[in-house]
Every structure is written in C-alpha cells, then in structure tokens.
Design a protein around this motif. Structure first.
Motif, short mmCIF file in Angstrom:
data_model
loop_
_atom_site.label_atom_id
_atom_site.label_comp_id
_atom_site.label_asym_id
_atom_site.label_seq_id
_atom_site.Cartn_x
_atom_site.Cartn_y
_atom_site.Cartn_z
N TYR A 12 -7.16 1.23 -6.02
CA TYR A 12 -8.34 1.79 -5.36
C TYR A 12 -7.92 2.49 -4.08
N PRO A 13 -8.72 3.46 -3.59
CA PRO A 13 -9.98 3.96 -4.17
C PRO A 13 -9.73 4.82 -5.41
N ILE A 14 -10.77 4.94 -6.21
CA ILE A 14 -10.70 5.77 -7.41
C ILE A 14 -10.67 7.24 -6.99
N ILE A 44 -9.81 -7.48 -9.68
CA ILE A 44 -11.15 -7.46 -10.28
C ILE A 44 -11.36 -8.84 -10.90
N ALA A 64 -6.23 -3.24 -10.29
CA ALA A 64 -6.36 -1.79 -10.42
C ALA A 64 -6.18 -1.15 -9.05
N VAL A 115 -5.23 6.83 -11.75
CA VAL A 115 -6.39 5.98 -11.95
C VAL A 115 -6.44 5.55 -13.41
N TRP A 163 -3.48 -1.81 -4.77
CA TRP A 163 -3.97 -2.57 -5.93
C TRP A 163 -4.97 -3.62 -5.44
N GLN A 164 -6.10 -3.71 -6.13
CA GLN A 164 -7.11 -4.71 -5.79
C GLN A 164 -7.49 -5.51 -7.03
N THR A 168 0.83 -1.21 0.00
CA THR A 168 0.00 0.00 0.00
C THR A 168 0.86 1.25 0.00
N TYR A 171 -3.91 3.85 -0.52
CA TYR A 171 -4.21 3.28 -1.84
C TYR A 171 -3.56 1.91 -1.95
#
Length: 268
Positions: A127-129, A114, A125, A238, A111-112, A101, A109
């Motif tokens: 996150y958060p946006i 999808i 991607a 983003v 990476w998470q 992080t 922030y």
C-alpha cells in the motif's frame, strides 16, 4: 495373572525409567515408563538415529519399541525466526521478521497486513494502491528468517509462495514481485500466466476453486549444513497478496500435505 517386567535399552544414550516393575492383574499397579535421551552420550556426528527399548514380561511376552531420534543442531540462542522441522519450513505471510519501506516519486510504499485474508491466517499487500512498478530488489520488502538443517539434492530447496487469486488487470503489463534468498540477486516473478485479451489464464478455474495460486521455484541454499537463512519478498506492482510461504527440504515432497498445507513451523 500378576507379572513382573524389565525394560532395557540397546543404546547408552537411550534412557528408560523405571527399568522394572510389577503389574497386578487388576491393573492397580500399572506403571508408566519414561523414555529420555542423554544428549551428552549421543555421538555428535550422528544426525538421526533410532534406538530400541525391549520390554520383557515374566509371562514370556516381549514388546519392542523403536525410538527415533533427531540430533540436528539447534539454532543460536539469539536467533529469531522459524525453525525447520520434518524437512520443511512453513511461515504465514504475517509472521515476517522485517518489513522495509521504499519510496517512489515522493510516495512511501510498505507491505501491510490484511487480517483474516485467505485460507489460513492473513495476507500481506503493498500500500498505497497505485500504478507503481518497482524494479526487483528496490521496492518495499518482507524478510523471513529461518533455520535449516537439511536440503534437497544439490543443496537446493523448493520455495512455494501462496498468493491470493488475481488477474493481470493492468493493460499491457503483468503483475509481478521479486524473490531473493540471503544475498542472492532478486528474481522477478510474473505469477499469472499470459492470456489473450478477453480470456482467462489456463489455471484460473483451479485458482478460483482453491482460493489461492501456488508459485513454486527451486532455490539454492548456498551453504551446506545447519544455518540461518533469510527469504525476502520484494513488492513491485499492485495486485499481489502474499498468504503463505513453504520452503521444502524434502519433507513435503516425501509425505505430501493436506488441503490447507503443512502446519506452520515453530517460531522462536
């Protein structure tokens, strides 16, 4: 007609068993021969070689079998990551070694993943946006450990990052991320070509048709011979969704690849 056969090897390290047999005309005594490698007999300075098995029948028939052998150094027992095979390493973005992080303006922030994003497995991607814009090397990062045994000329590799289709939708700035190999300084990548306001990038039709954008760069492995390496992807803005990573040591360039790319490398 019934025949007898013998199977012989031309190398001391190439073992075939059984070495002889009797084959009846009705196939009832068909025999399977097993081929193994005696690694203790394999010269340590030979990385790749081939041996020959000669199968000779009493009817005068002769069959020659070529056996290719890869004698590259295996990774240490405590290594965890992807292993080069066939001259490349391919990793799904979701199969990272470490996910770190980063904080900016009091916000954390990361990476998470999808699930089911993209063409093969998933996407990663940040996150958060938001309107974040990290400096390369200071944002959240994904690390991918891999074991390599070869390289392209000048000890380099071609690294291809596959990301999801996107546009430079933030007025006045480019979408970006960072890439680094081992302890080398991160390189900022702006993957989407510039286009005049109201128009599309020159590669947009290809990207949409194939549902992916390929970003390829040449990177220096730094050390020669078998070694562990770490490729890091740094979040900056983003809009970047990482799907897959190809690291080509020459195998992909020599043989090409299918529409979805080479199969993922073995992970240990």
């Amino acid at each position: 007609m019934d025949i007898t056969f013998t199977a012989t090897s031309n190398e001391s390290w190439l073992i075939v068993e059984p070495t002889e047999g009797w084959i009846k005309n009705d196939g009832s005594t068909d025999t399977r021969c097993w081929i193994n490698i005696n690694w203790d007999e394999m010269p340590p300075d030979i990385i790749s070689a081939s041996g020959m098995i000669s199968v000779n029948g009493s009817d005068g028939s002769v069959v020659m079998i070529t056996v290719p052998v890869n004698n590259t150094q295996r990774p240490p027992d405590d290594f965890r990551g992807s292993v080069e095979g066939d001259g490349y390493v391919v990793m799904e973005a979701g199969h990272f070694t470490q996910n770190t992080t980063a904080n900016l303006d009091g916000q954390t922030y990361q990476w998470q993943e999808i699930d089911y994003y993209g063409r093969t497995y998933s996407g990663m991607a940040v996150y958060p946006i938001g309107p974040q814009n990290f400096t390369a090397g200071e944002g959240p990062s994904l690390s991918y450990d891999f074991w390599s045994t070869s390289s392209m000329p000048n000890n380099t590799v071609n690294v291809t990052l596959q990301i999801g289709p996107s546009l430079n939708f933030m007025l006045g700035s480019f979408l970006s991320f960072g890439v680094s190999l081992d302890d080398q300084a991160p390189t900022q990548v702006n993957p989407i070509p510039w286009a005049p306001l109201g128009s599309q990038p020159k590669d947009w039709e290809w990207v949409v048709a194939n549902e992916v954008r390929n970003i390829t760069m040449t990177m220096d492995l730094g050390t020669e011979g078998p070694a562990q390496h770490t490729l890091s992807i740094w979040g900056m803005t983003v809009g970047i969704v990482l799907e897959r990573i190809w690291i080509d040591m020459g195998g992909i360039e020599a043989r090409g690849y299918s529409y979805l790319g080479p199969p993922e490398s073995k992970r240990v």
